[in-house]
Design an enzyme around this catalytic site. Structure first.
Site, PDB file in Angstrom:
ATOM      1  N   GLY A  45      -3.520  10.165  -5.566  1.00 49.08           N
ATOM      2  CA  GLY A  45      -3.876  10.822  -4.144  1.00 49.08           C
ATOM      3  C   GLY A  45      -5.289  10.612  -3.753  1.00 49.08           C
ATOM      4  N   GLN A  50     -13.273  11.698   0.500  1.00 48.75           N
ATOM      5  CA  GLN A  50     -13.424  11.097  -0.916  1.00 48.75           C
ATOM      6  C   GLN A  50     -14.105   9.713  -0.409  1.00 48.75           C
ATOM      7  OE1 GLN A  50      -9.434  12.097  -2.967  1.00 48.75           O
ATOM      8  NE2 GLN A  50     -11.051  11.986  -4.590  1.00 48.75           N
ATOM      9  N   CYS A 100      -9.538  13.938 -10.893  1.00 48.43           N
ATOM     10  CA  CYS A 100      -9.973  13.634  -9.424  1.00 48.43           C
ATOM     11  C   CYS A 100     -10.777  12.282  -9.231  1.00 48.43           C
ATOM     12  CB  CYS A 100     -10.603  14.553  -8.966  1.00 48.43           C
ATOM     13  SG  CYS A 100     -11.191  14.657  -7.377  1.00 48.43           S
ATOM     14  N   LEU A 101     -10.424  11.473  -8.676  1.00 45.96           N
ATOM     15  CA  LEU A 101     -11.490  10.192  -8.541  1.00 45.96           C
ATOM     16  C   LEU A 101     -12.996  10.474  -8.079  1.00 45.96           C
ATOM     17  CD1 LEU A 101      -8.993   7.892  -6.763  1.00 45.96           C
ATOM     18  CD2 LEU A 101      -9.446   7.977  -9.331  1.00 45.96           C
ATOM     19  N   HIS A 142      -3.915  19.896  -4.278  1.00 43.43           N
ATOM     20  CA  HIS A 142      -5.058  19.009  -4.877  1.00 43.43           C
ATOM     21  C   HIS A 142      -5.843  18.535  -3.416  1.00 43.43           C
ATOM     22  CE1 HIS A 142      -7.677  16.993  -7.633  1.00 43.43           C
ATOM     23  NE2 HIS A 142      -7.938  16.083  -6.767  1.00 43.43           N
ATOM     24  N   GLU A 143      -5.031  17.590  -2.732  1.00 43.79           N
ATOM     25  CA  GLU A 143      -5.439  16.994  -1.715  1.00 43.79           C
ATOM     26  C   GLU A 143      -5.964  17.551  -0.487  1.00 43.79           C
ATOM     27  OE1 GLU A 143      -6.670  14.054  -2.498  1.00 43.79           O
ATOM     28  OE2 GLU A 143      -5.345  13.725  -4.220  1.00 43.79           O
ATOM     29  N   HIS A 146      -9.247  19.413  -0.848  1.00 41.53           N
ATOM     30  CA  HIS A 146     -10.263  18.428  -0.361  1.00 41.53           C
ATOM     31  C   HIS A 146     -10.742  18.418   1.271  1.00 41.53           C
ATOM     32  CE1 HIS A 146     -11.507  16.197  -3.910  1.00 41.53           C
ATOM     33  NE2 HIS A 146     -10.121  15.659  -4.208  1.00 41.53           N
TER      34      HIS A 146
END
Ligand code: ZN
Length: 185
Positions: A45, A50, A100-101, A142-143, A146
């Site tokens: 994702g 990000q 998470c990236l 999760h996204e 963000h």
């Protein structure tokens, strides 16, 4: 084009992202770039904040992993979420190990509802309103976090937060090496 990913500590990750409409410039190219960036970093994702764009756009994609060859196959499921909105949370919750990236090297169990009712536009601007579960429901939550200026470590218990503080500081200070392109503030 692969876009650099920003890390924990970058102010864009703390902003409330803005909705977009059909007039957003070069949207299809941006979506393609986000998938490319996500897969290049082995993510499932990626939210636009990000890559330092404070807009409500997310891509989600799952690819089969072949352990023998250490390679990924073609995606089996992809979702482009434009202006996603969680309308309701299911009652049942469970823990799932998230990463998470933007927060490299940290993986922690996060408690979230297992099902949600999600409304979003896809890349064709078709409106969806669906009850979703499984990995899609997990990644979507999760996204969407963000987009609201939250990262998954915000959801950890105070003791877990204390235990990972040093690692988070390493991310903030650019001391963590990653295999993908990251941008310092
Ligand atoms: Zn993330």
């Amino acid at each position: 084009m692969i876009r650099p990913i920003i890390g924990y500590g970058h102010p864009t990750l703390r902003k409330i992202a803005q909705p977009i409409d059909k007039s957003y410039p070069d949207l299809q190219q941006l979506i393609a770039d986000m998938y490319e960036t996500m897969y290049a970093a082995d993510g499932v994702g990626l939210a636009a904040p990000q890559i330092d764009l404070s807009i409500r756009l997310v891509v989600v994609g799952f690819r089969p992993y072949d352990e023998k060859t250490d390679t990924y196959g073609e995606p089996t499921e992809e979702h482009t979420l434009i202006n996603p909105e969680i309308l309701a949370f299911g009652e049942k919750k469970d823990y799932f190990n998230e990463g998470c990236l933007s927060v490299p090297d940290i993986h922690e169990d996060v408690l979230r509802p297992t099902t949600i009712r999600l409304r979003w536009y896809d890349e064709q601007w078709q409106l969806h309103e669906e009850d979703i579960d499984g990995l899609f429901a997990r990644v979507a939550q999760h996204e969407v976090d963000h987009l609201d200026g939250k990262v998954f470590t915000d959801r950890l218990s105070p003791i877990r937060k204390t235990l990972i503080r040093r690692k988070l500081n390493d991310v903030i200070n650019g001391k963590v090496r990653v295999a993908y392109r990251m941008k310092r503030r």
